[in-house]
Design an enzyme around this catalytic site. Structure first.
Site, PDB file in Angstrom:
ATOM      1  N   GLU A 116       0.827  -1.219   0.000  1.00 23.62           N
ATOM      2  CA  GLU A 116       0.000   0.000   0.000  1.00 23.62           C
ATOM      3  C   GLU A 116       0.863   1.272   0.000  1.00 23.62           C
ATOM      4  OE1 GLU A 116      -2.911  -0.422  -0.720  1.00 23.62           O
ATOM      5  OE2 GLU A 116      -3.660  -2.273   0.182  1.00 23.62           O
ATOM      6  N   HIS A 139      -2.651   2.118   8.373  1.00 26.45           N
ATOM      7  CA  HIS A 139      -3.772   1.363   7.808  1.00 26.45           C
ATOM      8  C   HIS A 139      -3.932   0.063   8.583  1.00 26.45           C
ATOM      9  CE1 HIS A 139      -6.289  -0.902   5.109  1.00 26.45           C
ATOM     10  NE2 HIS A 139      -5.332  -1.771   4.865  1.00 26.45           N
ATOM     11  N   HIS A 141      -7.244  -3.179   9.905  1.00 25.24           N
ATOM     12  CA  HIS A 141      -8.526  -3.841   9.623  1.00 25.24           C
ATOM     13  C   HIS A 141      -9.340  -4.037  10.907  1.00 25.24           C
ATOM     14  CE1 HIS A 141      -6.025  -5.994   6.206  1.00 25.24           C
ATOM     15  NE2 HIS A 141      -6.253  -4.720   5.913  1.00 25.24           N
ATOM     16  N   GLU A 169     -16.835  11.347  23.180  1.00 19.31           N
ATOM     17  CA  GLU A 169     -15.463  11.718  22.813  1.00 19.31           C
ATOM     18  C   GLU A 169     -15.263  11.917  21.309  1.00 19.31           C
ATOM     19  OE1 GLU A 169     -13.594  12.071  26.317  1.00 19.31           O
ATOM     20  OE2 GLU A 169     -12.334  11.862  24.552  1.00 19.31           O
ATOM     21  N   HIS A 210     -13.034  -3.447   3.892  1.00 16.73           N
ATOM     22  CA  HIS A 210     -11.589  -3.710   3.980  1.00 16.73           C
ATOM     23  C   HIS A 210     -10.986  -3.216   5.306  1.00 16.73           C
ATOM     24  CE1 HIS A 210      -7.438  -3.908   1.906  1.00 16.73           C
ATOM     25  NE2 HIS A 210      -7.253  -3.650   3.174  1.00 16.73           N
TER      26      HIS A 210
HETATM   27  O1  2HA Z   1      -0.668  -5.093   3.721  1.00 16.62           O
HETATM   28  O2  2HA Z   1      -3.547  -4.530   4.659  1.00 16.62           O
HETATM   29  O3  2HA Z   1      -4.344  -3.552   2.346  1.00 16.62           O
HETATM   30  C1  2HA Z   1      -1.813  -5.803   3.791  1.00 16.62           C
HETATM   31  C2  2HA Z   1      -2.976  -4.919   3.673  1.00 16.62           C
HETATM   32  C3  2HA Z   1      -3.380  -4.532   2.327  1.00 16.62           C
HETATM   33 ZN    ZN Z   2      -5.513  -3.752   4.266  1.00 15.29          ZN
END
Ligand code: 2HA
Ligand code: ZN
Length: 270
Positions: A116, A139, A141, A169, A210
């Protein structure tokens, strides 16, 4: 030269990646982090003239030419970062007008920067234009935010207003709201460009089905942003299917604005 593994920015990244894994946000090789480093500080630990290898990055970020980043590697597991930072992390410098990455340290098994990288670098460009002190793009999940994208309208105003109303908050932590991208193929320049565009107006960008991107001045602030939005999504999923008897009203959100000196995203409150 001092030992890079003793650098405060390194210790903080290792601690943060470990914490993110422990929160369940980064299964397997999920997630990635990039931190813009201070050249003078890195110079205490690394010979900045010693390039291990150079790799094309497939996009152009001239605004970042010469800038140094500590970044997680493609295919690497956050749970392993603390045990082998030199394999799982790298220090890279963008060169050649932002078209190449020069590896100065790390990725000791021949590894490369996160898949990414386009979304990260393009997001740094967007956030630096808004806030020259922005240094972190993250980033991951988180389950509740991800789940929410299956059952909630993806309209950014509606999504933001729901999160704001889940915990008091939220308005203080992300008055700029949460932007949302529909499902897109990850790891591409296209999602990188789309994310960076969304980063011009908010520090949180949800990738539907995602995960989420966050940006901030340091790792703590960025982690805290995602943590707060994820907490709100968790509350939402606990109550969404129940009869709602009470809520935080727009008048109360305005009261938070006034008392804490924050300004809600224009047009998001009645
Ligand atoms: O690197 O999260 O979006 C793995 C991820 C791809
Ligand atoms: Zn990801």
């Amino acid at each position: 030269m001092k030992d890079l593994l003793s650098a405060p920015f390194m210790a903080e990244l290792i601690r943060t990646a470990t914490n993110m894994y422990e929160h369940g946000w980064d299964e397997r090789n999920g997630g990635n982090i990039s931190v813009l480093l201070d050249e003078a500080e890195v110079g205490e630990y690394l010979d900045l003239n010693r390039v291990i290898r150079t790799v094309p990055i497939g996009f152009c970020a001239p605004e970042l030419s010469g800038k140094l980043f500590l970044v997680t590697g493609t295919g690497k597991y956050f749970k392993n970062v603390q045990y082998d930072p030199a394999k799982n992390l790298g220090v890279v410098r963008l060169a050649q007008n932002g078209t190449q990455a020069e590896l100065l340290w790390g990725f000791s098994d021949g590894g490369r920067v996160t898949s990414e990288f386009p979304a990260h670098m393009m997001s740094h460009v967007s956030r630096l234009a808004v806030d020259p002190k922005n240094r972190v793009v993250m980033h991951c999940h988180p389950s509740n935010l991800l789940a929410m994208t299956f059952v909630h309208d993806l309209d950014e105003r509606a999504f933001t207003r729901t999160l704001w109303r889940m915990c008091t908050e939220c308005m203080m932590v992300f008055p700029d709201g949460v932007n949302v991208l529909p499902w897109m193929l990850c790891g591409t320049n296209e999602i990188g460009l789309a994310t960076a565009k969304k980063m011009q107006t908010a520090r949180l960008v949800v990738w539907a089905q995602h995960g989420i991107y966050g940006a901030g001045r340091d790792l703590d602030e960025t982690f805290g942003l995602i943590e707060t939005a994820e907490k709100a999504a968790e509350v939402y999923l606990k109550i969404a299917h129940l009869p709602i008897k009470n809520t935080i009203t727009d008048a109360q959100l305005h009261a938070i604005e006034a008392h804490f000196g924050v300004t809600a995203r224009a047009g998001y409150l009645e």
